[in-house]
Design a protein around this motif. Structure first.
Motif, mmCIF file in Angstrom:
data_model
loop_
_atom_site.group_PDB
_atom_site.id
_atom_site.type_symbol
_atom_site.label_atom_id
_atom_site.label_comp_id
_atom_site.label_asym_id
_atom_site.label_seq_id
_atom_site.Cartn_x
_atom_site.Cartn_y
_atom_site.Cartn_z
ATOM 1 N N UNK A 110 0.829 -1.195 0.000
ATOM 2 C CA UNK A 110 0.000 0.000 0.000
ATOM 3 C C UNK A 110 0.869 1.252 0.000
ATOM 4 N N UNK A 111 0.567 2.159 -0.895
ATOM 5 C CA UNK A 111 1.314 3.410 -1.040
ATOM 6 C C UNK A 111 0.323 4.566 -1.201
ATOM 7 N N UNK A 112 0.845 5.748 -1.158
ATOM 8 C CA UNK A 112 0.086 6.945 -1.513
ATOM 9 C C UNK A 112 1.090 7.955 -2.053
ATOM 10 N N UNK A 113 1.592 7.683 -3.268
ATOM 11 C CA UNK A 113 2.644 8.505 -3.862
ATOM 12 C C UNK A 113 2.120 9.261 -5.072
ATOM 13 N N UNK A 114 2.501 10.532 -5.188
ATOM 14 C CA UNK A 114 2.176 11.229 -6.436
ATOM 15 C C UNK A 114 3.068 10.680 -7.544
ATOM 16 N N UNK A 115 2.506 10.512 -8.729
ATOM 17 C CA UNK A 115 3.273 10.068 -9.888
ATOM 18 C C UNK A 115 2.902 10.943 -11.071
ATOM 19 N N UNK A 116 3.725 10.878 -12.089
ATOM 20 C CA UNK A 116 3.438 11.550 -13.344
ATOM 21 C C UNK A 116 3.003 10.480 -14.331
ATOM 22 N N UNK A 117 1.989 10.762 -15.113
ATOM 23 C CA UNK A 117 1.506 9.800 -16.101
ATOM 24 C C UNK A 117 1.341 10.491 -17.444
ATOM 25 N N UNK A 118 1.757 9.789 -18.488
ATOM 26 C CA UNK A 118 1.453 10.214 -19.850
ATOM 27 C C UNK A 118 0.261 9.386 -20.289
ATOM 28 N N UNK A 119 -0.691 10.031 -20.940
ATOM 29 C CA UNK A 119 -1.914 9.333 -21.335
ATOM 30 C C UNK A 119 -2.081 9.347 -22.852
ATOM 31 N N UNK A 120 -2.895 8.425 -23.335
ATOM 32 C CA UNK A 120 -3.253 8.430 -24.749
ATOM 33 C C UNK A 120 -4.407 9.417 -24.937
ATOM 34 N N UNK A 121 -4.862 9.650 -26.166
ATOM 35 C CA UNK A 121 -5.941 10.631 -26.384
ATOM 36 C C UNK A 121 -7.233 10.343 -25.615
ATOM 37 N N UNK A 122 -7.476 9.079 -25.266
ATOM 38 C CA UNK A 122 -8.696 8.759 -24.519
ATOM 39 C C UNK A 122 -8.540 8.975 -23.011
ATOM 40 N N UNK A 123 -7.319 9.297 -22.554
ATOM 41 C CA UNK A 123 -7.082 9.532 -21.135
ATOM 42 C C UNK A 123 -6.532 8.337 -20.374
ATOM 43 N N UNK A 124 -6.335 7.203 -21.060
ATOM 44 C CA UNK A 124 -5.778 6.008 -20.404
ATOM 45 C C UNK A 124 -4.261 6.175 -20.267
ATOM 46 N N UNK A 125 -3.695 5.785 -19.128
ATOM 47 C CA UNK A 125 -2.243 5.909 -18.969
ATOM 48 C C UNK A 125 -1.498 4.996 -19.939
ATOM 49 N N UNK A 126 -0.388 5.486 -20.495
ATOM 50 C CA UNK A 126 0.460 4.649 -21.347
ATOM 51 C C UNK A 126 1.873 4.559 -20.798
ATOM 52 N N UNK A 127 2.252 5.486 -19.916
ATOM 53 C CA UNK A 127 3.493 5.343 -19.160
ATOM 54 C C UNK A 127 3.375 6.175 -17.885
ATOM 55 N N UNK A 128 4.134 5.748 -16.879
ATOM 56 C CA UNK A 128 4.171 6.475 -15.610
ATOM 57 C C UNK A 128 5.625 6.710 -15.223
ATOM 58 N N UNK A 129 5.842 7.723 -14.412
ATOM 59 C CA UNK A 129 7.163 7.997 -13.862
ATOM 60 C C UNK A 129 7.024 7.927 -12.348
ATOM 61 N N UNK A 130 7.788 7.012 -11.751
ATOM 62 C CA UNK A 130 7.759 6.792 -10.308
ATOM 63 C C UNK A 130 9.186 6.846 -9.787
ATOM 64 N N UNK A 131 9.436 7.732 -8.843
ATOM 65 C CA UNK A 131 10.762 7.885 -8.236
ATOM 66 C C UNK A 131 11.853 8.052 -9.292
ATOM 67 N N UNK A 132 11.537 8.834 -10.312
ATOM 68 C CA UNK A 132 12.515 9.134 -11.351
ATOM 69 C C UNK A 132 12.676 8.068 -12.418
ATOM 70 N N UNK A 133 11.972 6.940 -12.302
ATOM 71 C CA UNK A 133 12.053 5.869 -13.300
ATOM 72 C C UNK A 133 10.811 5.865 -14.158
ATOM 73 N N UNK A 134 11.018 5.683 -15.448
ATOM 74 C CA UNK A 134 9.913 5.655 -16.410
ATOM 75 C C UNK A 134 9.507 4.207 -16.674
ATOM 76 N N UNK A 135 8.203 3.953 -16.618
ATOM 77 C CA UNK A 135 7.642 2.625 -16.872
ATOM 78 C C UNK A 135 6.592 2.736 -17.972
ATOM 79 N N UNK A 136 6.708 1.906 -18.991
ATOM 80 C CA UNK A 136 5.640 1.773 -19.985
ATOM 81 C C UNK A 136 4.588 0.881 -19.340
ATOM 82 N N UNK A 137 3.327 1.204 -19.548
ATOM 83 C CA UNK A 137 2.272 0.448 -18.875
ATOM 84 C C UNK A 137 1.255 -0.104 -19.868
#
Length: 74
Positions: free
Chosen positions: A2-29
């Motif tokens: 369980x966490x409660x961390x702010x993250x940055x997310x890049x989304x596709x045009x429909x608003x669905x996440x396609x990648x996130x950045x957590x603690x400086x690391x980029x993840x494709x999702x």
């Protein structure tokens, strides 16, 4: 876990996440599941993969325009 961390997310045009950045690391999702209770926040279950091959499953919530990491399993 369980966490409660702010993250940055890049989304596709429909608003669905396609990648996130957590603690400086980029993840494709890949979105495994998405749901929202009436009047509640939008929740996403994601499969995340870093450039070095590290994999995890994440649960992310979207409140307004802010993404927060709720759970992280690696």
């Amino acid at each position: 876990m369980l966490r409660d961390e702010p993250i940055t997310a890049e989304t596709d045009p429909s608003g669905m996440p396609r990648c996130i950045v957590r603690r400086g690391r980029r993840y494709r999702v890949h979105v495994l599941d998405a749901w929202q209770a009436p009047g509640g926040v939008r929740l996403y279950r994601l499969r995340a993969r870093a450039e070095d091959g590290e994999c995890a499953v994440a649960e992310v919530r979207l409140t307004g325009a802010v993404f927060r990491l709720s759970r992280w399993w690696d």
